[in-house]
Structures are given as C-alpha cells and as structure tokens.
Scaffold this active site. Structure first.
Site, PDB file in Angstrom:
ATOM      1  N   MET A  38       0.829  -1.205   0.000  1.00 42.11           N
ATOM      2  CA  MET A  38       0.000   0.000   0.000  1.00 42.11           C
ATOM      3  C   MET A  38       0.866   1.258   0.000  1.00 42.11           C
ATOM      4  SD  MET A  38      -2.747   0.923   2.964  1.00 42.11           S
ATOM      5  CE  MET A  38      -1.766   1.485   4.316  1.00 42.11           C
ATOM      6  N   SER A 112       3.576  -6.836   1.967  1.00 43.88           N
ATOM      7  CA  SER A 112       2.416  -6.316   2.676  1.00 43.88           C
ATOM      8  C   SER A 112       1.129  -6.746   1.958  1.00 43.88           C
ATOM      9  CB  SER A 112       2.564  -4.803   2.800  1.00 43.88           C
ATOM     10  OG  SER A 112       1.779  -4.315   3.845  1.00 43.88           O
ATOM     11  N   GLN A 113       0.213  -5.819   1.627  1.00 43.42           N
ATOM     12  CA  GLN A 113      -1.044  -6.271   1.016  1.00 43.42           C
ATOM     13  C   GLN A 113      -0.807  -7.003  -0.307  1.00 43.42           C
ATOM     14  OE1 GLN A 113      -3.489  -2.715   0.555  1.00 43.42           O
ATOM     15  NE2 GLN A 113      -2.550  -2.138  -1.387  1.00 43.42           N
ATOM     16  N   ASP A 230       6.552  -4.982  14.209  1.00 43.37           N
ATOM     17  CA  ASP A 230       5.684  -4.329  13.221  1.00 43.37           C
ATOM     18  C   ASP A 230       4.715  -3.352  13.897  1.00 43.37           C
ATOM     19  OD1 ASP A 230       3.862  -3.778  11.058  1.00 43.37           O
ATOM     20  OD2 ASP A 230       4.575  -5.609  10.100  1.00 43.37           O
ATOM     21  N   HIS A 286       7.672  -2.962  10.076  1.00 47.55           N
ATOM     22  CA  HIS A 286       7.070  -3.416   8.833  1.00 47.55           C
ATOM     23  C   HIS A 286       7.996  -3.261   7.625  1.00 47.55           C
ATOM     24  CE1 HIS A 286       3.667  -4.832   6.648  1.00 47.55           C
ATOM     25  NE2 HIS A 286       3.544  -3.758   5.905  1.00 47.55           N
TER      26      HIS A 286
END
Ligand SMILES: *[C@@H]1O[C@H](CO)[C@@H](O)[C@H](O)[C@H]1NC(C)=O
Ligand SMILES: *[C@@H]1O[C@H](CO)[C@@H](O)[C@H](O)[C@H]1NC(C)=O
Length: 303
Positions: A38, A112-113, A230, A286
């Site tokens: 993202m 991530s996503q 994270d 993250h």
C-alpha cells in the site's frame, strides 16, 4: 536524433519476435513476480525498484517482473488504495498469462497487502503455475486496525481510517476502498463473512471453493515472513495467518488453532503436513530488513 530513437523503438519488437530464444532464460533461473504494498508502486527506485535490482544482482540472469496495476506509476499507487481488489487480481492474472517469459512457471513475492493479493492469484489463476509464494509482511487474515501507514501518505491514511470506522462493510466502502476488502472485524464476524468482497472469499469464509483449495496446494512452498516489531499491521499474527479469536479483540489464535486449519477449508493443513509452509520471523518494523537477512533467508527460495 529523435527520428533515430523512434526508429530503434519501432525496430525492437521486430528483433524480439525474430529471435525467439531471448524469452528463455538459458541458465535455469526461475522468473520472479513481485507485488508492492500500500502507498507504493511497481517502480519506486527506493523500494520495489531497489528490490528488483538487488535480486538481479543476487541471482544473475533472473527475470523479475514488478507488477504495475494500471497504465502508469501514479495509477498503480492510487489503485493500491481505491481499486477493487478482485479487479486488481484479475488484471495481474492477465499480465501473467500474457507474459511469454513466465510460461514455464514463476516464483512470487508479495510485500504487505501485495502478499495476500498474490495468494489470490495462486488460488484463482493456476496458469502459468506459481511455484513458491513468499509473503513478506502480508495480512492473510486481514487487519483490525490501521495504526500507521507506511510512506508519506498520512492524509490518505486518515481518510481511510475514517471510512473504515464509518462502516467497513457497507457496499460503498467495500467497493471503493482496498483496505476495507481485507478489514476483519472479530466483533462483527457475521458482517465480515457476508460483506467482505475479497478476504472472506479467498479465505473460504462463505463456502469452500474446491478450486481454491486445489490450486493453493499446487504451490511447492508458501513462505510467510513476520516482522517482530511491526507497528503498521494489527494484529501482527496475521502475517503468519493467525488472527484475533472471534467475538473479542484481545486474544489471538495461530493458524493451527483456527477453524480454517482444523477443517482444512483451504488446504493449509495438508500443506503444513507436507512441509510446504515455512514461517520466518525477523526483527524490525514493517518491511524493514537488511540485505544480509534477505540474502541469507529469502534468496535461497528463489534459486
Ligand atoms: C544467465 O543468462 C543471462 C542472459 O540471459 C546472463 O546475463 C547471465 O549472466 C547468465 N547467468 C549465469 C549464471 O550464467
Ligand atoms: C471458485 O473459484 C473459481 C476460480 O476463481 C471460480 O471460477 C468459481 O466460480 C468459484 N466457484 C464458486 C462456487 O464460487
């Protein structure tokens, strides 16, 4: 000068067609497809661009495709917030099908996503075959909180948070907000199961789609990387396919403790038994890792 350049550009496709072996890596490397997270894009020189370059340096001769969802970098970044995930997945599928370099199969790495999106690709588009899927900080059971956004998109982040709070499962928000499509509210499990357009579907919450189960098990390996400090993903257990127990928002359960696993609705228990699931953890926030860590822990899966 300009004419000469144009001439080269026009001539190039002809050369590619004429010399068909250019498509084939003649040194046995497996192509790699990456999908950004993202607020990021395919080609940011500080993130995915650097990643692609680093992998090309580590594995000589490898073909790395960094997915661009949309016609350019700006669209690609915006689509990461606002384009229906199911549509993004089908756009990715068609890019993969049309890429002659991927014909023999490929490995995939999602950030991530991008990690849960690539899992959907594995479940929905078995051809060309995905061999190993590496999820780097992915949210396989979604998120319940958006404490911080990565990058410089904090105004967008505030807007998203407001939209999610106003009703993540309303049709309008679902349709237009990517993060709502993997919003997983353990206090409203029925709403989640019924209205989550993306995550509830790929996680077999409404029904068991045998095709998903069969396709996912075609993977040789499914590697999940969790970031121990994270501060972006909540709860962080989702990076290993765990989540909050239903009906409350405090206690978590592991993948192995979940109904998804116990009833083996997605084939993950079978994959675990076959030694196909690897759970890695690394220190850091993250997506923060060193090149040394990456080279020692992830590059071996790509060789
Ligand atoms: C693999 O082939 C590419 C060209 O397709 C070349 O650039 C690379 O050096 C080769 N790698 C090895 C290890 O031979
Ligand atoms: C199961 O998934 C496949 C692949 O995406 C899809 O074509 C099919 O319609 C799905 N079946 C059901 C019952 O949803």
């Amino acid at each position: 000068m300009r004419a000469a350049l144009l001439c080269v550009l026009l001539a190039a496709p002809v050369l590619l067609v004429a010399g068909s072996p250019v498509y084939k890596s003649d040194n046995g490397t497996v192509p790699l497809v990456i999908w950004h997270g993202m607020g990021d894009s395919c080609c940011n020189p500080l993130s995915m661009g650097a990643m692609k370059k680093m992998i090309e340096e580590e594995i000589s001769g490898i073909y790395v495709l960094s997915l661009m969802i949309g016609k350019n970098v700006v669209q690609d970044t915006e689509n990461g917030f606002f384009l229906d995930v199911n549509e993004q997945v089908s756009m990715a599928c068609s890019q993969l099908t049309q890429d002659p370099q991927l014909k023999g199969g490929y490995n995939a790495m999602g950030f991530s996503q991008g990690a849960q999106f690539l899992r959907a690709v594995a479940q929905r588009c078995p051809s060309p075959p995905m061999k190993t899927l590496i999820s780097v900080g992915g949210q396989h059971q979604g998120v319940y909180g958006l404490p911080r956004c990565p990058g410089e998109s904090s105004h967008i982040c505030d807007m998203i948070r407001k939209a999610l709070n106003s009703g993540a499962y309303s049709d309008l928000v679902q349709k237009h907000l990517v993060q709502a499509q993997y919003w997983h509210d353990p206090l409203n499990d029925d709403l989640y199961k019924k209205h989550s357009l993306f995550l509830a579907d790929i996680n077999q919450e409404r029904a068991v789609n045998e095709t998903y189960k069969k396709n996912l098990q075609l993977l040789e390996k499914f590697v999940m990387v969790k970031f121990l400090q994270d501060t972006v993903v909540d709860p962080v257990d989702t990076e290993w396919f765990g989540f909050l127990k239903t009906g409350q928002a405090k206690e978590t359960e592991t993948l192995q403790e979940s109904l998804l696993y116990k009833e083996d609705r997605l084939g993950l228990a079978a994959m675990d038994k076959a030694g196909k699931l690897d759970f890695l953890a690394t220190k850091g926030d993250h997506l923060q890792f060193s090149r040394e860590w990456f080279t020692a822990n992830l590059v071996p899966y790509l060789q």
